[in-house]
Design an enzyme around this catalytic site. Structure first.
Site, PDB file in Angstrom:
ATOM      1  N   GLU A  19      18.337 -36.213   8.920  1.00 21.06           N
ATOM      2  CA  GLU A  19      19.246 -34.937   9.056  1.00 21.06           C
ATOM      3  C   GLU A  19      19.760 -34.696   7.734  1.00 21.06           C
ATOM      4  O   GLU A  19      20.258 -33.773   7.565  1.00 21.06           O
ATOM      5  CB  GLU A  19      20.374 -35.298  10.098  1.00 21.06           C
ATOM      6  CG  GLU A  19      19.938 -35.348  11.478  1.00 21.06           C
ATOM      7  CD  GLU A  19      21.096 -35.724  12.400  1.00 21.06           C
ATOM      8  OE1 GLU A  19      21.427 -35.082  13.567  1.00 21.06           O
ATOM      9  OE2 GLU A  19      21.639 -37.040  12.059  1.00 21.06           O
ATOM     10  N   ASP A 220      19.291 -33.515  24.188  1.00 19.90           N
ATOM     11  CA  ASP A 220      19.054 -34.052  25.412  1.00 19.90           C
ATOM     12  C   ASP A 220      19.962 -34.021  26.561  1.00 19.90           C
ATOM     13  O   ASP A 220      21.268 -33.657  26.127  1.00 19.90           O
ATOM     14  CB  ASP A 220      18.428 -35.507  25.273  1.00 19.90           C
ATOM     15  CG  ASP A 220      19.460 -36.526  24.971  1.00 19.90           C
ATOM     16  OD1 ASP A 220      19.574 -36.612  23.484  1.00 19.90           O
ATOM     17  OD2 ASP A 220      20.387 -36.580  25.571  1.00 19.90           O
TER      18      ASP A 220
END
Ligand code: SAH
Length: 256
Positions: A19, A220
């Site tokens: 990231e 998720d």
């Protein structure tokens, strides 16, 4: 240059190295510092002096990074970007949650203190900074309107604001995530997303009086398939999307 001689930076904290990578590539005059077994990158980004760091995974690691950002790099504010599991109704993969406040879902000093309460703090939830969170929300909405997520197949993505729960556990089961959500709701905490670092950073920032804001792209639903496409989603979607949001955020900050 030493960290102390640099202008006071705003810290951008990522949970995972992948990231952070794309942000480092965009830095002007990048300078790397090795400290506390971590890499910190100082430089210019979209008109702001920034320090980039990786929290690593879990509450203790994140607290160490946050403390170093404040003590060693003089961060004047910390903004967290990362991914999380969606817990709230309608918080779906590809959505964004901008945190209003944080709670530790695995903190339980009962019967000495009520469940989830931070011992000796006299509180359970820690608020994010309203000003930075407002900018982050605006930046997330602008980035969403740019169509990046639609191009990645997420046609119905939304930006939510709400409570985020952190704990030292990757929540990956329908039963477990429902139990977690229901237990917390019974205690008056309507959780939108679950992750593993934010509440720890919020607590460090509370202790030091440093403003804190956080956004998480939902990777998720904290269910049985939570682990399946995680690395791919982080690499191809969440990381470039967080970079777009950070650009909007830093430009907004510079324009004030
Ligand atoms: N295999 C991964 C492990 C990531 S752990 C890797 O090392 O690349 C999960 C990270 O995503 C943590 O930073 C956590 O904050 C966040 N996260 C995403 N979904 C989560 C969930 N369902 N439960 C807890 N944390 C989650």
């Amino acid at each position: 240059m030493t960290p102390e001689s640099a202008p006071t930076p705003i810290a951008i904290l990522s949970a995972l190295p992948q990231e952070q990578r794309g942000l480092i590539e965009l830095l002007h005059s990048p300078c790397r510092f090795r400290h506390a077994n971590r890499d910190f990158w100082v430089g210019g980004l979209h008109g702001q002096q920034v320090v980039l760091a990786v929290s690593k995974i879990g509450k203790v690691a994140a607290a160490t990074t946050a403390t170093a950002l404040i003590e060693r790099f003089g961060a004047r504010g910390i903004v967290f970007t990362g991914v999380a599991g969606g817990l709230g109704a309608g918080v779906e993969v590809g959505d964004v949650v901008v945190a209003t406040d944080f709670v530790q879902h695995d903190l339980d000093a009962s019967p000495l203190y009520p469940r989830y309460e931070l011992p000796l703090y006299g509180r359970t939830r820690i608020d994010c900074d309203a000003y930075l969170s407002g900018l982050l929300y605006q930046a997330s909405c602008t980035a969403l309107a740019g169509g990046f997520l639609v191009a990645h197949g997420f046609c119905h993505s939304r930006v939510h604001r709400g409570l985020v729960a952190s704990g030292d556990r990757f929540v990956c089961g329908v039963e477990e995530s429902h139990r977690l959500r229901d237990l917390m709701a019974q205690a008056g905490h309507e959780v939108q997303a679950v992750e593993m670092e934010g509440a720890a950073v919020a607590q460090v920032c509370l202790d030091y009086g440093v403003p804190f804001a956080a956004m998480r792209t939902i990777s998720d639903r904290a269910d049985d398939s939570a682990h399946a496409d995680f690395p791919n989603f982080v690499e191809t979607t969440a990381s470039p999307y967080a970079r777009l949001i950070m650009r909007e955020f830093l430009e907004l900050l510079s324009s004030r």
